[in-house]
Enzyme design. Sequence first.
Site, PDB file in Angstrom:
ATOM      1  N   TRP A 153       0.799  -1.229   0.000  1.00  0.00           N
ATOM      2  CA  TRP A 153       0.000   0.000   0.000  1.00  0.00           C
ATOM      3  C   TRP A 153       0.828   1.273   0.000  1.00  0.00           C
ATOM      4  O   TRP A 153       0.267   2.352  -0.055  1.00  0.00           O
ATOM      5  CB  TRP A 153      -0.898  -0.015   1.244  1.00  0.00           C
ATOM      6  N   LYS A 177      -2.324  -8.559  -7.668  1.00  0.00           N
ATOM      7  CA  LYS A 177      -3.145  -8.372  -6.462  1.00  0.00           C
ATOM      8  C   LYS A 177      -2.738  -7.040  -5.859  1.00  0.00           C
ATOM      9  O   LYS A 177      -1.606  -6.873  -5.402  1.00  0.00           O
ATOM     10  CB  LYS A 177      -2.931  -9.487  -5.434  1.00  0.00           C
ATOM     11  N   GLU A 252      11.153  -8.102  -3.737  1.00  0.00           N
ATOM     12  CA  GLU A 252      11.634  -6.780  -3.329  1.00  0.00           C
ATOM     13  C   GLU A 252      11.130  -6.582  -1.908  1.00  0.00           C
ATOM     14  O   GLU A 252       9.956  -6.290  -1.686  1.00  0.00           O
ATOM     15  CB  GLU A 252      11.076  -5.738  -4.302  1.00  0.00           C
ATOM     16  N   CYS A 286      10.664   1.500   1.541  1.00  0.00           N
ATOM     17  CA  CYS A 286      11.627   0.432   1.858  1.00  0.00           C
ATOM     18  C   CYS A 286      13.078   0.917   1.775  1.00  0.00           C
ATOM     19  O   CYS A 286      13.945   0.372   2.444  1.00  0.00           O
ATOM     20  CB  CYS A 286      11.407  -0.777   0.957  1.00  0.00           C
TER      21      CYS A 286
HETATM   22  P1  NAD Z   1       1.996  -7.107   6.058  1.00  0.00           P
HETATM   23  O1  NAD Z   1       3.302  -7.816   6.055  1.00  0.00           O
HETATM   24  O2  NAD Z   1       0.791  -7.843   6.535  1.00  0.00           O
HETATM   25  O3  NAD Z   1       1.649  -6.558   4.610  1.00  0.00           O
HETATM   26  C1  NAD Z   1       2.572  -5.929   3.750  1.00  0.00           C
HETATM   27  C2  NAD Z   1       2.027  -6.106   2.340  1.00  0.00           C
HETATM   28  O4  NAD Z   1       2.138  -7.475   1.962  1.00  0.00           O
HETATM   29  C3  NAD Z   1       0.542  -5.762   2.258  1.00  0.00           C
HETATM   30  O5  NAD Z   1       0.274  -5.059   1.081  1.00  0.00           O
HETATM   31  C4  NAD Z   1      -0.165  -7.117   2.270  1.00  0.00           C
HETATM   32  O6  NAD Z   1      -1.356  -7.083   1.518  1.00  0.00           O
HETATM   33  C5  NAD Z   1       0.870  -8.005   1.624  1.00  0.00           C
HETATM   34  N1  NAD Z   1       0.775  -9.371   2.125  1.00  0.00           N
HETATM   35  C6  NAD Z   1       0.769  -9.772   3.401  1.00  0.00           C
HETATM   36  N2  NAD Z   1       0.686 -11.110   3.490  1.00  0.00           N
HETATM   37  C7  NAD Z   1       0.630 -11.573   2.220  1.00  0.00           C
HETATM   38  C8  NAD Z   1       0.547 -12.865   1.629  1.00  0.00           C
HETATM   39  N3  NAD Z   1       0.530 -13.980   2.375  1.00  0.00           N
HETATM   40  N4  NAD Z   1       0.509 -12.957   0.284  1.00  0.00           N
HETATM   41  C9  NAD Z   1       0.559 -11.855  -0.495  1.00  0.00           C
HETATM   42  N5  NAD Z   1       0.641 -10.608  -0.001  1.00  0.00           N
HETATM   43  C10 NAD Z   1       0.687 -10.466   1.340  1.00  0.00           C
HETATM   44  O7  NAD Z   1       2.116  -5.872   6.978  1.00  0.00           O
HETATM   45  P2  NAD Z   1       1.629  -4.385   7.006  1.00  0.00           P
HETATM   46  O8  NAD Z   1       1.247  -4.115   8.423  1.00  0.00           O
HETATM   47  O9  NAD Z   1       0.655  -4.020   5.951  1.00  0.00           O
HETATM   48  O10 NAD Z   1       3.030  -3.700   6.714  1.00  0.00           O
HETATM   49  C11 NAD Z   1       4.046  -3.988   7.644  1.00  0.00           C
HETATM   50  C12 NAD Z   1       5.356  -4.264   7.040  1.00  0.00           C
HETATM   51  O11 NAD Z   1       5.326  -4.590   5.678  1.00  0.00           O
HETATM   52  C13 NAD Z   1       6.214  -3.030   7.120  1.00  0.00           C
HETATM   53  O12 NAD Z   1       6.838  -2.962   8.356  1.00  0.00           O
HETATM   54  C14 NAD Z   1       7.195  -3.238   6.035  1.00  0.00           C
HETATM   55  O13 NAD Z   1       8.296  -3.965   6.527  1.00  0.00           O
HETATM   56  C15 NAD Z   1       6.487  -4.119   5.045  1.00  0.00           C
HETATM   57  N6  NAD Z   1       6.149  -3.364   3.837  1.00  0.00           N
HETATM   58  C16 NAD Z   1       7.131  -3.241   2.924  1.00  0.00           C
HETATM   59  C17 NAD Z   1       6.886  -2.535   1.778  1.00  0.00           C
HETATM   60  C18 NAD Z   1       7.972  -2.364   0.753  1.00  0.00           C
HETATM   61  O14 NAD Z   1       7.886  -1.470  -0.081  1.00  0.00           O
HETATM   62  N7  NAD Z   1       9.000  -3.210   0.745  1.00  0.00           N
HETATM   63  C19 NAD Z   1       5.647  -1.942   1.593  1.00  0.00           C
HETATM   64  C20 NAD Z   1       4.648  -2.095   2.557  1.00  0.00           C
HETATM   65  C21 NAD Z   1       4.919  -2.831   3.700  1.00  0.00           C
END
Ligand code: NAD
Length: 480
Positions: A153, A177, A252, A286
């Site tokens: 997001w 997705k 990534e 990130c």
């Molecule tokens: P999260 O790990 O639940 O989700 C992060 C993203 O991954 C979300 O968009 C979610 O829809 C997706 N996701 C989660 N589980 C998935 C699965 N099993 N299959 C496919 N997609 C999945 O956590 P959050 O609370 O939304 O974000 C927390 C952490 O996520 C952050 O601390 C950060 O480390 C990481 N994050 C990284 C990026 C990046 O650009 N690398 C972006 C957003 C979040």
Amino acid sequence: MTQAYPNTNLHIAGNWVPAIGGETIDVLNPASEECIGKVAHARIEDLDLALEAAQSGFDVWKKVSPMDRYKAMRKVASLLKERIDQIAVILTQEQGKPIQQSKGEIMLAVDIIDWFAEEGRRTYGRIIPARMEGVMQSVTKEPVGPVAGFIPWNFPINQGVRKIASALAAGCSIILKGAEETPASTAALVKCFADAGLPPGVVNLVYGVPSEISEYLISNPIIRKVTFTGSTAVGKQLASLAGAHMKKVTMELGGHAPAIVCEDADIDVALNVLVDNKFRNAGQVCVAPTRFLIHEKHYNNFVNRFTDMASKITVGDGMDSSNMMGPLAHNRRIEAMEGFVSDAISRGAKITTGGQRKGNKGYFFEPTVLTDVPIDARMMNEEPFGPLAPISSFTDFDSVIEEANRLDYGLASYAYTSSAKTAEIIGSSIESGMVSINHHGIALIETPFGGVKDSGYGSEGGKEGIEGYLNTKFISHKTL
Ligand code: NAD
């Protein structure tokens, strides 16, 4: 004039459709916590249709010449450019970032589509001289097949466009997705692909329960490539699943970028660039600078000026263009920030500005600067992914390199020095996929973008970006 926020349907086989079961998920504005719309919630029967569409889209698109793919993609880029103002409002409404940053993200997406459109015309093979007369040995590049892409997001346009544009340029179709928190801006991007007249099924868009969708798509034989941006923990799960089914993968993942300010650094440049990039998108980036490692000669001055600059950042609704930082994307991030800060304080850290949630409506958190954060504090080891800046000092160059390489993360690193020799040593000794010295020079689409170690593998930029979507085929032909 206020622009209405649109509900989002699934995009399958060229049609915008509700989920078969009629389920939806609420979308909140993170600045107000109000429900502003809904996104269709796909289940297995919807995913089956998306898979079928991606296969037939691929069967058509792989046969379209790179020149015609280029023409179609350039049209998409033009449509996106025309729609910037309208899409930027949608992006800010659902994601929170200041409207100027939303416009910047979309402009970047235009550039990304243009660049991959061109790069698709350069997927050259080669001829290898044969050992005998009458034999032709050729190497060709072929699209790997239908792709499953998963995006978070924080940059719903940018993360989506990198995946769609590289897949399409290579001749692949994709099921993307999007993030359930920020569905409408990604849908607006996909609409540009649809409206440019791409064949049905080439780009498909779904939303639902992330784990349900990723498990189903990755293990399905139609999908030949998996690309994910998100946390390291989830990335490892998806990479293992992809490995079990022998799918090509780009990951990534998270980062924890060190920002080293050397004794001979230009402090004004370092402060301006680092403050700007620490708090951009409320720190939910990130590649955001994370561990600030400052030579002792500059430490007090750097902390004072960084604190002053951070405290002057205006925080509020991104729709008000006077605000420099918007809310965090959702309530889980507020809880995460509070957890990181209280953990650091309990271990002796001091706050020089910020440290708290701002107001009690909207997911706002103050730009926060900390000193004396011990190395075992959670924020020095886990990705904070928010507006937290822990600043430490160093005296010895070797020890700061050791600190920069201490974690399993290896995405981006930053350094400030006026010595070419020091810059060269930093460039070669830091364990990360990207190193930027004396400026914030990463993430341009013509340059590789990706990490090493726990930050993942594969690249989302440069010629390496398209390579991840191509298979190499060797043909040896003896003329009879
Ligand atoms: P999260 O790990 O639940 O989700 C992060 C993203 O991954 C979300 O968009 C979610 O829809 C997706 N996701 C989660 N589980 C998935 C699965 N099993 N299959 C496919 N997609 C999945 O956590 P959050 O609370 O939304 O974000 C927390 C952490 O996520 C952050 O601390 C950060 O480390 C990481 N994050 C990284 C990026 C990046 O650009 N690398 C972006 C957003 C979040």
